[in-house]
Motif scaffolding. Structure first.
Motif, PDB file in Angstrom:
ATOM      1  N   ALA A 218     -89.317 -59.730 -38.469  1.00 18.04           N
ATOM      2  CA  ALA A 218     -87.982 -60.021 -39.001  1.00 18.04           C
ATOM      3  C   ALA A 218     -87.457 -61.332 -38.440  1.00 18.04           C
ATOM      4  O   ALA A 218     -87.518 -61.566 -37.227  1.00 18.04           O
ATOM      5  N   ALA A 219     -86.909 -62.189 -39.314  1.00 13.59           N
ATOM      6  CA  ALA A 219     -86.318 -63.457 -38.878  1.00 13.59           C
ATOM      7  C   ALA A 219     -85.057 -63.739 -39.684  1.00 13.59           C
ATOM      8  O   ALA A 219     -85.054 -63.578 -40.905  1.00 13.59           O
ATOM      9  N   GLY A 220     -84.006 -64.155 -38.993  1.00 16.13           N
ATOM     10  CA  GLY A 220     -82.794 -64.543 -39.701  1.00 16.13           C
ATOM     11  C   GLY A 220     -81.537 -63.968 -39.098  1.00 16.13           C
ATOM     12  O   GLY A 220     -81.209 -62.804 -39.333  1.00 16.13           O
ATOM     13  N   GLY A 221     -80.830 -64.743 -38.298  1.00 14.67           N
ATOM     14  CA  GLY A 221     -79.539 -64.319 -37.767  1.00 14.67           C
ATOM     15  C   GLY A 221     -79.601 -63.372 -36.595  1.00 14.67           C
ATOM     16  O   GLY A 221     -78.555 -62.906 -36.131  1.00 14.67           O
ATOM     17  N   ILE A 222     -80.789 -63.055 -36.080  1.00 16.13           N
ATOM     18  CA  ILE A 222     -80.899 -62.158 -34.924  1.00 16.13           C
ATOM     19  C   ILE A 222     -80.652 -62.975 -33.662  1.00 16.13           C
ATOM     20  O   ILE A 222     -81.345 -63.954 -33.400  1.00 16.13           O
ATOM     21  N   MET A 223     -79.669 -62.571 -32.872  1.00 19.44           N
ATOM     22  CA  MET A 223     -79.261 -63.350 -31.707  1.00 19.44           C
ATOM     23  C   MET A 223     -79.239 -62.545 -30.415  1.00 19.44           C
ATOM     24  O   MET A 223     -78.983 -63.087 -29.346  1.00 19.44           O
ATOM     25  N   ASP A 224     -79.497 -61.240 -30.498  1.00 14.45           N
ATOM     26  CA  ASP A 224     -79.444 -60.410 -29.292  1.00 14.45           C
ATOM     27  C   ASP A 224     -80.393 -59.230 -29.423  1.00 14.45           C
ATOM     28  O   ASP A 224     -81.022 -59.013 -30.468  1.00 14.45           O
ATOM     29  N   GLY A 225     -80.490 -58.456 -28.336  1.00 14.17           N
ATOM     30  CA  GLY A 225     -81.410 -57.324 -28.323  1.00 14.17           C
ATOM     31  C   GLY A 225     -81.027 -56.228 -29.284  1.00 14.17           C
ATOM     32  O   GLY A 225     -81.894 -55.532 -29.830  1.00 14.17           O
ATOM     33  N   ALA A 226     -79.720 -56.035 -29.506  1.00 15.25           N
ATOM     34  CA  ALA A 226     -79.282 -55.020 -30.461  1.00 15.25           C
ATOM     35  C   ALA A 226     -79.751 -55.378 -31.869  1.00 15.25           C
ATOM     36  O   ALA A 226     -80.163 -54.503 -32.644  1.00 15.25           O
ATOM     37  N   ALA A 262     -72.025 -73.938 -30.065  1.00 17.76           N
ATOM     38  CA  ALA A 262     -71.041 -73.062 -29.424  1.00 17.76           C
ATOM     39  C   ALA A 262     -69.773 -72.913 -30.237  1.00 17.76           C
ATOM     40  O   ALA A 262     -69.080 -71.886 -30.152  1.00 17.76           O
ATOM     41  N   THR A 263     -69.441 -73.931 -31.038  1.00 14.89           N
ATOM     42  CA  THR A 263     -68.198 -73.885 -31.811  1.00 14.89           C
ATOM     43  C   THR A 263     -68.463 -73.762 -33.310  1.00 14.89           C
ATOM     44  O   THR A 263     -67.548 -73.959 -34.119  1.00 14.89           O
ATOM     45  N   ALA A 264     -69.710 -73.455 -33.670  1.00 12.89           N
ATOM     46  CA  ALA A 264     -70.062 -73.361 -35.086  1.00 12.89           C
ATOM     47  C   ALA A 264     -69.312 -72.206 -35.752  1.00 12.89           C
ATOM     48  O   ALA A 264     -69.419 -71.062 -35.333  1.00 12.89           O
ATOM     49  N   GLU A 265     -68.561 -72.520 -36.790  1.00 14.66           N
ATOM     50  CA  GLU A 265     -67.857 -71.474 -37.546  1.00 14.66           C
ATOM     51  C   GLU A 265     -68.795 -70.918 -38.602  1.00 14.66           C
ATOM     52  O   GLU A 265     -69.491 -71.673 -39.285  1.00 14.66           O
ATOM     53  N   ASP A 266     -68.788 -69.592 -38.745  1.00 20.02           N
ATOM     54  CA  ASP A 266     -69.762 -68.969 -39.641  1.00 20.02           C
ATOM     55  C   ASP A 266     -69.660 -69.497 -41.072  1.00 20.02           C
ATOM     56  O   ASP A 266     -70.672 -69.655 -41.752  1.00 20.02           O
ATOM     57  N   GLU A 326     -78.390 -80.501 -38.237  1.00 15.29           N
ATOM     58  CA  GLU A 326     -78.120 -79.488 -37.205  1.00 15.29           C
ATOM     59  C   GLU A 326     -78.512 -78.099 -37.727  1.00 15.29           C
ATOM     60  O   GLU A 326     -77.677 -77.249 -37.995  1.00 15.29           O
ATOM     61  N   TRP A 327     -79.829 -77.881 -37.847  1.00 14.58           N
ATOM     62  CA  TRP A 327     -80.302 -76.603 -38.370  1.00 14.58           C
ATOM     63  C   TRP A 327     -79.908 -75.475 -37.419  1.00 14.58           C
ATOM     64  O   TRP A 327     -80.010 -75.596 -36.195  1.00 14.58           O
ATOM     65  N   CYS A 328     -79.507 -74.362 -37.983  1.00 14.07           N
ATOM     66  CA  CYS A 328     -79.169 -73.179 -37.176  1.00 14.07           C
ATOM     67  C   CYS A 328     -78.992 -71.995 -38.102  1.00 14.07           C
ATOM     68  O   CYS A 328     -78.726 -72.146 -39.294  1.00 14.07           O
ATOM     69  N   GLY A 329     -79.140 -70.804 -37.531  1.00 13.96           N
ATOM     70  CA  GLY A 329     -78.939 -69.582 -38.284  1.00 13.96           C
ATOM     71  C   GLY A 329     -77.474 -69.205 -38.364  1.00 13.96           C
ATOM     72  O   GLY A 329     -76.598 -69.836 -37.773  1.00 13.96           O
ATOM     73  N   GLN A 330     -77.200 -68.107 -39.088  1.00 18.12           N
ATOM     74  CA  GLN A 330     -75.831 -67.763 -39.445  1.00 18.12           C
ATOM     75  C   GLN A 330     -74.945 -67.432 -38.254  1.00 18.12           C
ATOM     76  O   GLN A 330     -73.747 -67.657 -38.300  1.00 18.12           O
ATOM     77  N   ALA A 331     -75.498 -66.916 -37.185  1.00 15.42           N
ATOM     78  CA  ALA A 331     -74.689 -66.502 -36.027  1.00 15.42           C
ATOM     79  C   ALA A 331     -74.838 -67.494 -34.878  1.00 15.42           C
ATOM     80  O   ALA A 331     -74.887 -67.118 -33.712  1.00 15.42           O
ATOM     81  N   ALA A 332     -74.858 -68.779 -35.190  1.00 12.34           N
ATOM     82  CA  ALA A 332     -75.153 -69.815 -34.197  1.00 12.34           C
ATOM     83  C   ALA A 332     -74.226 -69.789 -32.991  1.00 12.34           C
ATOM     84  O   ALA A 332     -74.635 -70.091 -31.871  1.00 12.34           O
ATOM     85  N   ALA A 333     -72.970 -69.417 -33.194  1.00 10.74           N
ATOM     86  CA  ALA A 333     -71.999 -69.451 -32.089  1.00 10.74           C
ATOM     87  C   ALA A 333     -72.333 -68.450 -30.983  1.00 10.74           C
ATOM     88  O   ALA A 333     -71.758 -68.516 -29.893  1.00 10.74           O
ATOM     89  N   LEU A 334     -73.273 -67.541 -31.238  1.00  5.15           N
ATOM     90  CA  LEU A 334     -73.673 -66.572 -30.215  1.00  5.15           C
ATOM     91  C   LEU A 334     -74.745 -67.130 -29.276  1.00  5.15           C
ATOM     92  O   LEU A 334     -75.144 -66.441 -28.333  1.00  5.15           O
TER      93      LEU A 334
END
Length: 360
Positions: A218-226, A262-266, A326-334
């Motif tokens: 799985a890839a896409g927007g995963i930013m943590d263990g949960a 860090a300040t990327a708005e979704d 500035e490539w990044c996934g949807q939850a970049a601010a995390l």
């Protein structure tokens, strides 16, 4: 059946995404040393550089790592009228923004894939992943002859099945939330942006229908263990995280780009074509606002990617992240700036906590 991690000889069901242009041998080695699977995106570089970077990883770790390539034709015949229009618009933008650089025609638009593929086979990483198209049957046979584990990138269930039928050892499904270039190849004229948690079970079913029981990543927007556990519950054997590793000191992303995460708005993270000529997810910055409206008039990848390279290099050197892709996934601010090994440890701690919470 052995788990995905056991098949690869790694400790955790965690892959650091290749992130061509931001991954480094130091980042890949640190992730692999910490028990995950470190990856190097080598789609932009020449064959000798692929061999050199693979050697650098091996000098830092004896653990498995991955190399990633973009499957492309060897030669390109672009619309030179579109090239001329793009050059004029890019030059005007750079002049307006005070950058002392202008576009030029490169010797060639991109490295030849056949030569990159030969270098990858010679480098013989434990894992090779591919995006933008399928390998040919002959290429698949050649890479399997070297006992290299093959990961195919898919953005739809149909693409997942196509990779399974072609002989891939696993399929990495790229949800619409994923940062960077879309890896799809079957749906010409479309840009499928299926949400990851809808795509995982669809892809698992499609792969099973192929008659081959191979794992799905799985890839896409995963930013943590949960998030990793959630993907697992839906049928994923492992998770691939990219944006979470962008802020690490081992990443070669420009410092201004890292700060912007860090300040990327979704709502400011979007699918963009005007940097490279291929759909990619990242921040809507000053460049995107100036160029995206004319994206359909610009040359396709990799031609536009080559034309914008001087601008991106000059902007990065000037600290102008607002003119860089500035490539990044949807939850970049995390994303949290911390060494890669610490990030792996934190992710797996969160994953174990989430598993315990789910069990209760």
């Amino acid at each position: 059946m052995a788990s995905f991690a056991q098949q690869l000889g790694i400790e955790h069901p965690l892959i650091q995404a290749p992130m061509a242009g931001a991954s480094t041998p130091a980042l890949a080695a640190a992730v692999s040393e910490a028990g995950g699977l470190g990856s190097l995106g080598v789609g932009y570089i020449e064959p000798q550089a692929i061999l050199d970077q693979a050697a650098q990883v091996r000098a830092l770790t004896g653990r498995p790592f991955a190399l990633n390539l973009f499957v492309l034709p060897d030669d390109f015949e672009p619309d030179m009228a579109a090239v001329a229009r793009a050059r004029a618009r890019l030059d005007a933008l750079m002049e307006r923004e005070g950058l002392e650089v202008r576009t030029s025609l490169p010797m060639r638009w991109a490295p030849r894939f056949s030569e990159q593929f030969a270098a990858l086979c010679e480098a013989r990483p434990a894992v090779a992943s591919f995006a933008f198209d399928l390998l040919t049957p002959a290429q698949m046979q050649e890479i399997k002859r070297r006992d290299i584990y093959v990961v195919g990138t898919a953005t739809t269930a149909a693409e997942a099945r196509a990779w399974a039928e072609r002989g891939a050892d696993t399929v990495c499904v790229q949800g619409g939330e994923a940062g960077g270039h879309r890896g799809g190849f079957l749906h010409a004229g479309e840009t499928p942006l299926i949400g990851l948690f809808a795509l995982i079970p669809l892809a698992v079913r499609a792969v099973a229908a192929s008659g081959r029981e191979i794992p799905v990543i799985a890839a896409g927007g995963i930013m943590d263990g949960a998030g990793m556990l959630a993907a697992e519950v839906l049928g994923a054997a492992a998770s691939q995280l990219g944006t979470a590793f962008l802020a690490c000191p081992e990443s070669s992303a420009a410092e201004a780009w890292k700060r912007d995460l860090a300040t990327a708005e979704d709502h400011r993270i979007a699918t963009i074509r005007s940097f490279s000529g291929r759909a990619a997810r990242g921040l809507r910055n000053r460049y995107v606002e100036a160029m995206e409206s004319m994206a359909d008039e610009l040359p396709a990848y990799p031609v536009l990617n080559a034309l914008t390279a001087p601008l991106r290099r000059a902007a990065a050197a000037a600290g102008r992240a607002d003119l860089v892709s500035e490539w990044c996934g949807q939850a970049a601010a995390l994303a949290h700036p911390q060494p890669a090994a610490e990030l792996v440890a934190r992710l797996m701690h969160e994953y174990r906590l989430a598993r315990r919470a789910l069990a209760h």
